[in-house]
Motif scaffolding. Structure first.
Motif, PDB file in Angstrom:
ATOM      1  N   PHE A  22      43.598  33.067  30.702  1.00 15.81           N
ATOM      2  CA  PHE A  22      42.938  34.246  31.252  1.00 15.81           C
ATOM      3  C   PHE A  22      43.706  34.758  32.475  1.00 15.81           C
ATOM      4  O   PHE A  22      43.907  35.971  32.625  1.00 15.81           O
ATOM      5  CB  PHE A  22      41.486  33.900  31.616  1.00 15.81           C
ATOM      6  CG  PHE A  22      40.688  35.067  32.122  1.00 15.81           C
ATOM      7  CD1 PHE A  22      40.540  36.217  31.374  1.00 15.81           C
ATOM      8  CD2 PHE A  22      40.057  34.993  33.357  1.00 15.81           C
ATOM      9  CE1 PHE A  22      39.784  37.294  31.839  1.00 15.81           C
ATOM     10  CE2 PHE A  22      39.300  36.053  33.830  1.00 15.81           C
ATOM     11  CZ  PHE A  22      39.165  37.204  33.070  1.00 15.81           C
ATOM     12  N   LEU A  26      45.563  38.416  33.090  1.00 14.22           N
ATOM     13  CA  LEU A  26      45.252  39.294  34.224  1.00 14.22           C
ATOM     14  C   LEU A  26      46.493  39.633  35.047  1.00 14.22           C
ATOM     15  O   LEU A  26      46.734  40.798  35.375  1.00 14.22           O
ATOM     16  CB  LEU A  26      44.218  38.631  35.148  1.00 14.22           C
ATOM     17  CG  LEU A  26      42.788  38.515  34.641  1.00 14.22           C
ATOM     18  CD1 LEU A  26      41.948  37.723  35.626  1.00 14.22           C
ATOM     19  CD2 LEU A  26      42.187  39.889  34.404  1.00 14.22           C
ATOM     20  N   THR A  40      41.273  28.857  42.027  1.00  9.03           N
ATOM     21  CA  THR A  40      39.960  28.825  41.373  1.00  9.03           C
ATOM     22  C   THR A  40      39.378  27.417  41.396  1.00  9.03           C
ATOM     23  O   THR A  40      38.202  27.223  41.734  1.00  9.03           O
ATOM     24  CB  THR A  40      40.074  29.319  39.912  1.00  9.03           C
ATOM     25  OG1 THR A  40      40.534  30.668  39.918  1.00  9.03           O
ATOM     26  CG2 THR A  40      38.741  29.246  39.189  1.00  9.03           C
ATOM     27  N   PHE A  62      35.329  31.294  35.255  1.00 10.68           N
ATOM     28  CA  PHE A  62      36.019  32.555  34.964  1.00 10.68           C
ATOM     29  C   PHE A  62      35.632  33.640  35.971  1.00 10.68           C
ATOM     30  O   PHE A  62      36.444  34.478  36.347  1.00 10.68           O
ATOM     31  CB  PHE A  62      35.725  33.011  33.524  1.00 10.68           C
ATOM     32  CG  PHE A  62      36.619  32.390  32.500  1.00 10.68           C
ATOM     33  CD1 PHE A  62      37.565  33.146  31.825  1.00 10.68           C
ATOM     34  CD2 PHE A  62      36.528  31.034  32.194  1.00 10.68           C
ATOM     35  CE1 PHE A  62      38.400  32.566  30.872  1.00 10.68           C
ATOM     36  CE2 PHE A  62      37.341  30.450  31.258  1.00 10.68           C
ATOM     37  CZ  PHE A  62      38.288  31.213  30.594  1.00 10.68           C
ATOM     38  N   THR A  63      34.393  33.622  36.419  1.00  6.57           N
ATOM     39  CA  THR A  63      33.944  34.585  37.428  1.00  6.57           C
ATOM     40  C   THR A  63      34.677  34.357  38.746  1.00  6.57           C
ATOM     41  O   THR A  63      35.115  35.311  39.398  1.00  6.57           O
ATOM     42  CB  THR A  63      32.419  34.489  37.644  1.00  6.57           C
ATOM     43  OG1 THR A  63      31.774  34.741  36.394  1.00  6.57           O
ATOM     44  CG2 THR A  63      31.946  35.468  38.686  1.00  6.57           C
ATOM     45  N   ARG A  66      38.284  35.615  38.218  1.00  2.21           N
ATOM     46  CA  ARG A  66      38.318  37.084  38.169  1.00  2.21           C
ATOM     47  C   ARG A  66      38.121  37.689  39.546  1.00  2.21           C
ATOM     48  O   ARG A  66      38.814  38.626  39.945  1.00  2.21           O
ATOM     49  CB  ARG A  66      37.246  37.581  37.204  1.00  2.21           C
ATOM     50  CG  ARG A  66      37.228  39.062  36.999  1.00  2.21           C
ATOM     51  CD  ARG A  66      36.192  39.416  35.923  1.00  2.21           C
ATOM     52  NE  ARG A  66      35.684  40.728  36.145  1.00  2.21           N
ATOM     53  CZ  ARG A  66      34.619  41.038  36.888  1.00  2.21           C
ATOM     54  NH1 ARG A  66      33.933  40.105  37.482  1.00  2.21           N
ATOM     55  NH2 ARG A  66      34.240  42.278  37.024  1.00  2.21           N
ATOM     56  N   ASN A  67      37.177  37.157  40.310  1.00  5.75           N
ATOM     57  CA  ASN A  67      36.938  37.668  41.662  1.00  5.75           C
ATOM     58  C   ASN A  67      38.145  37.440  42.568  1.00  5.75           C
ATOM     59  O   ASN A  67      38.494  38.300  43.387  1.00  5.75           O
ATOM     60  CB  ASN A  67      35.687  37.045  42.264  1.00  5.75           C
ATOM     61  CG  ASN A  67      34.424  37.546  41.596  1.00  5.75           C
ATOM     62  OD1 ASN A  67      34.426  38.563  40.910  1.00  5.75           O
ATOM     63  ND2 ASN A  67      33.335  36.816  41.769  1.00  5.75           N
ATOM     64  N   ARG A  70      40.817  40.040  41.553  1.00  2.32           N
ATOM     65  CA  ARG A  70      40.480  41.386  42.035  1.00  2.32           C
ATOM     66  C   ARG A  70      40.635  41.511  43.547  1.00  2.32           C
ATOM     67  O   ARG A  70      41.109  42.522  44.041  1.00  2.32           O
ATOM     68  CB  ARG A  70      39.070  41.767  41.610  1.00  2.32           C
ATOM     69  CG  ARG A  70      39.001  42.057  40.136  1.00  2.32           C
ATOM     70  CD  ARG A  70      37.735  42.738  39.794  1.00  2.32           C
ATOM     71  NE  ARG A  70      37.788  43.157  38.409  1.00  2.32           N
ATOM     72  CZ  ARG A  70      36.824  43.810  37.809  1.00  2.32           C
ATOM     73  NH1 ARG A  70      35.733  44.112  38.483  1.00  2.32           N
ATOM     74  NH2 ARG A  70      36.936  44.154  36.551  1.00  2.32           N
TER      75      ARG A  70
END
Length: 184
Positions: A22, A26, A40, A62-63, A66-67, A70
């Motif tokens: 993932f 990204l 992470t 995963f959250t 992703r955070n 971003r």
């Protein structure tokens, strides 16, 4: 540090390949993805107390990833590559209020000069007349105009505490003017 349940720890470790895939999707970079996964995992273990057993561990991990991505994307979007600092040097400006205050000080000092010195300085220094032209305008000798301009410049320098060209400041317009006037 809180002890992590061995089963939870094993589940987190088992999620690493999927997190890495993932992260690569990204970031588009294997190295950057590895950094994201590592960060992470650090955050997951640091905040393991906020994970509720019985919920989806992968979704939680995963959250976090992703955070992180971003947040870094927003941060990097505002950054400009400038390893040698050349771009940053072009962004510096001197505050406008200093220029305004310096000009006000100059005007006040100019007003305190004797009228004949102020007149000679304005004709030669500001209006661009030659000494001869200024002498004709003032109806006096060229040597008198030169003397008045010299005394006016010296007196202004004293009133404004200007001893050398370095006292004028490091901004480019000032340096350009000083360089141009230093030429023969």
């Amino acid at each position: 540090m809180k002890t992590v349940d061995p089963t939870l720890r094993d589940d987190i470790i088992a999620a690493i390949p999927n997190l890495r895939a993932f992260a690569i999707s990204l970031s588009g970079s294997v190295d950057r993805a590895d950094d994201l996964v590592q960060e992470t995992l650090l955050r997951a273990f640091a905040n393991i107390g906020s994970f509720r057993p019985g919920t989806n561990l992968s979704a939680w991990l995963f959250t976090i990833l992703r955070n992180l991505f971003r947040s870094e994307y927003r941060k990097r979007r505002r950054e400009v590559p400038d390893s040698d600092g050349a771009f940053a040097a072009t962004l510096t400006t001197h505050p406008d209020q200093n220029t305004h205050l310096d000009f006000e000080d100059f005007r006040a000092a100019l007003d305190r000069l004797p009228a004949d010195q102020r007149e000679a300085l304005v004709l030669v220094g500001a209006s661009g007349f030659s000494y001869e032209e200024a002498a004709d305008i003032c109806q006096c000798a060229v040597g008198t105009i030169k003397s008045r301009v010299n005394r006016a410049r010296r007196r202004l320098g004293e009133m404004l505490s200007i001893d050398t060209a370095e006292d004028f400041g490091p901004d480019r317009p000032t340096r350009a003017i000083l360089t141009a006037t230093d030429r023969p």
